[in-house]
Motif scaffolding. Sequence first.
Motif, PDB file in Angstrom:
ATOM      1  N   UNK A  48       0.656   3.403   6.593  1.00 24.73           N
ATOM      2  CA  UNK A  48       1.977   2.555   6.402  1.00 24.73           C
ATOM      3  C   UNK A  48       1.845   2.056   4.998  1.00 24.73           C
ATOM      4  N   UNK A  49       0.750   2.169   4.332  1.00 24.07           N
ATOM      5  CA  UNK A  49       0.418   1.552   3.097  1.00 24.07           C
ATOM      6  C   UNK A  49      -0.591   2.144   2.523  1.00 24.07           C
ATOM      7  N   UNK A  50      -0.584   2.470   0.946  1.00 25.85           N
ATOM      8  CA  UNK A  50      -1.607   2.820   0.336  1.00 25.85           C
ATOM      9  C   UNK A  50      -1.906   2.123  -0.880  1.00 25.85           C
ATOM     10  N   UNK A  51      -2.948   1.648  -1.218  1.00 29.02           N
ATOM     11  CA  UNK A  51      -3.234   0.962  -2.515  1.00 29.02           C
ATOM     12  C   UNK A  51      -4.031   1.646  -3.351  1.00 29.02           C
ATOM     13  N   UNK A  52      -3.619   2.167  -4.558  1.00 24.16           N
ATOM     14  CA  UNK A  52      -4.431   2.956  -5.228  1.00 24.16           C
ATOM     15  C   UNK A  52      -4.809   2.308  -6.745  1.00 24.16           C
ATOM     16  N   UNK A  53      -5.968   2.496  -7.145  1.00 27.20           N
ATOM     17  CA  UNK A  53      -6.547   1.923  -8.414  1.00 27.20           C
ATOM     18  C   UNK A  53      -6.728   3.231  -9.376  1.00 27.20           C
ATOM     19  N   UNK A  54      -5.661   3.133 -10.222  1.00 26.86           N
ATOM     20  CA  UNK A  54      -5.724   4.218 -11.367  1.00 26.86           C
ATOM     21  C   UNK A  54      -6.069   3.750 -12.484  1.00 26.86           C
ATOM     22  N   UNK A  55      -6.999   4.454 -13.008  1.00 23.16           N
ATOM     23  CA  UNK A  55      -7.706   4.278 -14.529  1.00 23.16           C
ATOM     24  C   UNK A  55      -6.679   4.224 -15.348  1.00 23.16           C
ATOM     25  N   UNK A  56      -6.786   3.172 -16.217  1.00 23.90           N
ATOM     26  CA  UNK A  56      -5.667   3.193 -17.206  1.00 23.90           C
ATOM     27  C   UNK A  56      -5.887   4.071 -18.281  1.00 23.90           C
ATOM     28  N   UNK A  57      -7.139   4.419 -18.522  1.00 20.14           N
ATOM     29  CA  UNK A  57      -7.391   5.344 -19.605  1.00 20.14           C
ATOM     30  C   UNK A  57      -7.304   6.738 -19.215  1.00 20.14           C
ATOM     31  N   UNK A  58      -7.844   7.236 -17.999  1.00 22.07           N
ATOM     32  CA  UNK A  58      -7.750   8.759 -17.667  1.00 22.07           C
ATOM     33  C   UNK A  58      -6.550   9.056 -16.879  1.00 22.07           C
ATOM     34  N   UNK A  59      -5.963   8.046 -16.352  1.00 17.08           N
ATOM     35  CA  UNK A  59      -5.105   7.942 -15.133  1.00 17.08           C
ATOM     36  C   UNK A  59      -5.570   8.776 -13.970  1.00 17.08           C
ATOM     37  N   UNK A  60      -7.138   8.733 -13.773  1.00 25.55           N
ATOM     38  CA  UNK A  60      -7.385   9.400 -12.485  1.00 25.55           C
ATOM     39  C   UNK A  60      -7.387   8.293 -11.516  1.00 25.55           C
ATOM     40  N   UNK A  61      -7.185   8.685 -10.120  1.00 24.48           N
ATOM     41  CA  UNK A  61      -7.326   7.569  -9.143  1.00 24.48           C
ATOM     42  C   UNK A  61      -8.789   7.442  -9.026  1.00 24.48           C
ATOM     43  N   UNK A  62      -9.155   6.222  -8.981  1.00 18.49           N
ATOM     44  CA  UNK A  62     -10.676   5.807  -8.604  1.00 18.49           C
ATOM     45  C   UNK A  62     -10.869   5.354  -7.549  1.00 18.49           C
ATOM     46  N   UNK A  63      -9.715   4.747  -6.667  1.00 18.36           N
ATOM     47  CA  UNK A  63      -9.896   4.491  -5.407  1.00 18.36           C
ATOM     48  C   UNK A  63      -8.692   4.430  -4.605  1.00 18.36           C
ATOM     49  N   UNK A  64      -8.578   4.990  -3.607  1.00 20.78           N
ATOM     50  CA  UNK A  64      -7.265   4.584  -2.749  1.00 20.78           C
ATOM     51  C   UNK A  64      -7.795   3.884  -1.324  1.00 20.78           C
ATOM     52  N   UNK A  65      -7.054   2.997  -0.875  1.00 19.77           N
ATOM     53  CA  UNK A  65      -7.260   2.247   0.625  1.00 19.77           C
ATOM     54  C   UNK A  65      -5.885   2.753   1.429  1.00 19.77           C
ATOM     55  N   UNK A  66      -6.198   3.277   2.479  1.00 20.07           N
ATOM     56  CA  UNK A  66      -5.114   3.754   3.472  1.00 20.07           C
ATOM     57  C   UNK A  66      -5.176   2.781   4.458  1.00 20.07           C
ATOM     58  N   UNK A  67      -3.926   2.162   4.884  1.00 24.05           N
ATOM     59  CA  UNK A  67      -3.703   1.292   6.170  1.00 24.05           C
ATOM     60  C   UNK A  67      -2.856   1.810   7.021  1.00 24.05           C
ATOM     61  N   UNK A  68      -3.344   1.726   8.447  1.00 25.02           N
ATOM     62  CA  UNK A  68      -2.844   2.485   9.676  1.00 25.02           C
ATOM     63  C   UNK A  68      -1.763   1.518  10.342  1.00 25.02           C
ATOM     64  N   UNK A  69      -1.318   2.282  11.091  1.00 25.31           N
ATOM     65  CA  UNK A  69       0.239   1.704  11.761  1.00 25.31           C
ATOM     66  C   UNK A  69      -0.195   0.098  12.467  1.00 25.31           C
ATOM     67  N   UNK A  70      -1.700  -0.102  12.683  1.00 26.90           N
ATOM     68  CA  UNK A  70      -1.887  -1.372  12.884  1.00 26.90           C
ATOM     69  C   UNK A  70      -2.157  -2.415  11.951  1.00 26.90           C
ATOM     70  N   UNK A  71      -1.916  -1.745  10.800  1.00 23.34           N
ATOM     71  CA  UNK A  71      -2.006  -2.389   9.486  1.00 23.34           C
ATOM     72  C   UNK A  71      -3.455  -2.753   8.951  1.00 23.34           C
ATOM     73  N   UNK A  72      -4.465  -1.867   9.783  1.00 19.55           N
ATOM     74  CA  UNK A  72      -5.861  -2.271   9.131  1.00 19.55           C
ATOM     75  C   UNK A  72      -6.359  -0.982   8.390  1.00 19.55           C
ATOM     76  N   UNK A  73      -7.001  -1.407   7.397  1.00 18.04           N
ATOM     77  CA  UNK A  73      -7.882  -0.351   6.555  1.00 18.04           C
ATOM     78  C   UNK A  73      -8.479   0.664   7.388  1.00 18.04           C
ATOM     79  N   UNK A  74      -8.222   2.167   7.269  1.00 17.58           N
ATOM     80  CA  UNK A  74      -8.862   2.961   7.794  1.00 17.58           C
ATOM     81  C   UNK A  74      -9.597   4.049   7.046  1.00 17.58           C
TER      82      UNK A  74
END
Lengths: 263, 762
Positions: free
Chosen positions: A174-200
């Motif tokens: 239901x939600x994804x939080x992405x950390x995107x490097x300001x220099x390279x624009x590569x995603x360094x980390x993505x967090x995915x949250x499931x329908x129960x709202x918890x990180x999976x």
Amino acid sequence: MHRHLTVIALLLMSFLSPAALHAEEPAEIIKRSQEAFFYPGKDMQARVKMALIAKTGQERLRELTMLRMNGSGGDQKYFMYFHNPGDVRGMSFMVYKYPNKDDDRWLFIPSINLVNRIAARDSRSSFVGSDFTYEDVSGRDIEADTYKYIKEDALEGKPCHVIESTPKNPTEYIRKISWIDKTTYLPLKDEYYDVQGSLYKVFTAEKVEMIGGLPTATKRTMANVKSGHKTEVVFEGIAYNVGLSDDLFTERYLRKPPEKWIK
Amino acid sequence: MASRLTQISVERPKSVIAVIMVLTFFFLIQFPKIVTDTDPKNMLPASSPVRDYNDQMESLFALHKDMMAVGIVNEKGIFNPATLERIARLTGEITKIKGVVVQDVMSLTTVDNVLSGDGQLIVRPVMDHVPGSQEEIEALQREVYDNPMLVGRLVSADRTVTAIYIPLEEGADAKQVADRIRGLVDNEKGEERYYVAGDPVARDTFGHTMFIQMAMFSPMAGLIMMIMLYLMFRNVTLIMAMMAVAFLSILWSMGALIGAGYPVHIMSSMIPVFLMAIATDSVHIFNEFYFRLKETGNKRQAILETMTVVGPPVRYTALATAVGFGVLVIMHIIPVKVFGLFVAFGTVVIRLMSFSLIPAVMMLTSDRSLLAAAGREDEEAGKGSSWLRRLGEIGFHRYRAVAGAGLILFIAAIAGVSQIHVNNNMVSWFKKGSDIRQADTILNERLAGTATAYIVAESGEPDAMKRYENLKAIGELQRELEGLPVVGKTTSIVDIVKRVNKVLHGNRPEYDTLPTSTEETAQYLFLFGMSAKPRDLDNVVTADYDKANIFLQLKTWDAVAMRGVVKKIEEFKRLHPGLSLEFRPAGISYFNMVWNDKVLFDMIKGFIIALIVVFIILVFNFRSFKWGIVSYIPLLFTILLIYGFVGFIGKDFDMPISVLSALSLGMAVDFSIHFIRRFQQRYAEEQDVERAILWTAARPGKGIIRNAILFASAFSVMIFAPLTPYLTVGLFIAGMMTISALLTILFLPAMIRMLGRWLISS
């Protein structure tokens, strides 16, 4: 050259107010990130080692050569040749990827000398049995989500844009939080949250290297934090702009892989 | 010691009561620390080999420990847009419930089907969208029923049922999840019916109900006991004293259990009921006290005299009871040990109270009201007493007929005992009409079964599970197991390989076989692994391909069913001596079978040891081997009759029944101790066997019958218990006490008459 410009731009921006720092639209950041992550170069050749690691530590290992060629309008062609495990050597997988419609996929099974078309399915389905989905490997339709700029942050000293993506249609997260490097624009980390709202699920670009002038995540992990299963992918021998041609991505080469490119 | 205690209690009743109150307070403050444990798995310690292997296999094959199932039934068939829509909606809603493992919920909308169509290999959820047209519905049905892996598991062969399987995260409460699902289902207005089933639901519902039971039925049994006591003794203060003994022993032993850090388990939850039963032994004190009070008219003298004559038998009955339970402490199963230890402790508490609290309360009760109540007691003329006297007369005078009848009953009981059927089934701990029983019945009827087990095939070498001969053996074992009527379905890597083979070859039935080439198998499995979720392959084979898992669906939770499976595997191994595979059972059904057997045999072992120890106590009590044997006979006979009856009616000899064996021993011994002790006392006074026996039958006999009636009536409330183990325990305690009392009063006179010279010369 491109990199210098970015550095200069960053230096300039650092003199401006914090609000102006993310004057860039979040959707724009995601778009640039996708280009940096999924589309670098005109084409690419790499040896990919993939480890599917269960909670108990037992591993299923895969080793393959991956060839990718960019087409027009976001189209891409992928060719994957499996070296390991030994008893599947010679199995080859080919994908024509289109941004706004279903992929075309073919698989060659050497033991019965058969090329089979594989129906495309939900792009959120597992990529070759790993914790990555097809989307995680080749990109998600940019129109499928809405985006929100959360904050600026630093990951291991690298300044990042933190962006929240919310799918417009129901999907497994239901939600994804992405950390995107300001220099390279590569995603360094993505967090995915499931329908129960918890990180999976957590994606991490564990190692970023400059290859042929292009920043490349050479080690990536997708961990399912709920099940304890994870997939580690290491890219080796990466070469960009090697001159792959269209005729490589045909059924003929599926049956008889191009030795020049499959080492 | 006891008489000293009684002396003090008579001299300073108020101080004694105060001391008891202070001690009770100490036990009472332990209660907030209560921890409960309703997981039968904890019957065995985490380090036990079967549990250890089970845990290993569950993590090796990424299997969920707890899986519940929701059955959706539409008698007109589930393949219609409205029902399919509901299945999709319900699946979506279920994944949102906390405690549910979101990604692994299995339903028509989430489980992948592997099929071929338009020259393509298609891997997608069985129902990736709700079909709108009749053609689409037809196509869906064709796809589903073409894949044998789905039929019997996800949908029933008769097309009226589909199941949603819901794995739970560790520590999630299955009853709460089940209640949430029932709430969701209540919002659906269609013609479908919904059933929630599965081992964790049964387990957690049992846990919840168990505590309601403890909280409701123990006090209810207490209330009925109070009413019965009032009808017997007509004095509220004395009745309160007796009830206080029961409740204090419960508070003390449960407080001690909680204070010692033990969780309240299924077995220890029965402690209050047992102690309530044991506490009724003090009826003998009141019984004698009333007779004495009427004779002497002096309360103080009556108390001391009563304690002098009733004291020794009460002391020995308590000792025998405590030992009967105490031997359980040397058993292997921890909850059995804890249960034995704290019932024994409670029994000792009851005994101490009988010699302190009861005399103290008697002292504080007004003389006049006691005398009025006691005036009704008369062993010569009283209605109950004269009836008992007649019973004693029958035993004494018509001893041959009584002995003959006893012999016939004995033979019948032996025949019944030989019919005993050892089994256990947690679902049958719920009553027939209960949600859980109904769900279990209907899902087992239409689907391939809700009870699950695993058979792990082990080879010891990597890649073995890609080899034809091994897969062939696994497939053959599956066919053998499916031949058992209790096995509904088996699923393994073999089914996957065959399925891929068929689908890759345009769904041609002649390819529904295992390929002989190892490479071909390896590539099919790789293809499956590429197409499915990581878990789909992990569930059936290890990453090294050295072990494979056969998933079993059983149509019943009976321990007997799993025992049949284990036997079949042994037979298969015997018939295939050249096989390089080892097959080992695991999973919840197997685990249940193992702990059931362990608890059961532990209880039986404890029972046998207790039989021996109680016999020694009896001999010691009477200072005579001969009297020991005579007093032992009514006890043995009662137990034989009870278990003979169990055998005859075909009731499974299960865990609750085996727990009862310990109780039957501890309780049934009481009556003969009382009877013989008092007979001996009386005989010493007047040297006439017949008169002494008839007096014993009429006077202490009244105490015995009062005790039995008290019991029987109090425990008859258990008939209304929603859980059958409590019902069984209640009914059997009631039956046992009645039989034991009658046998004592009828058979002991007959035996004493027959063996009179031999016995009394000693």
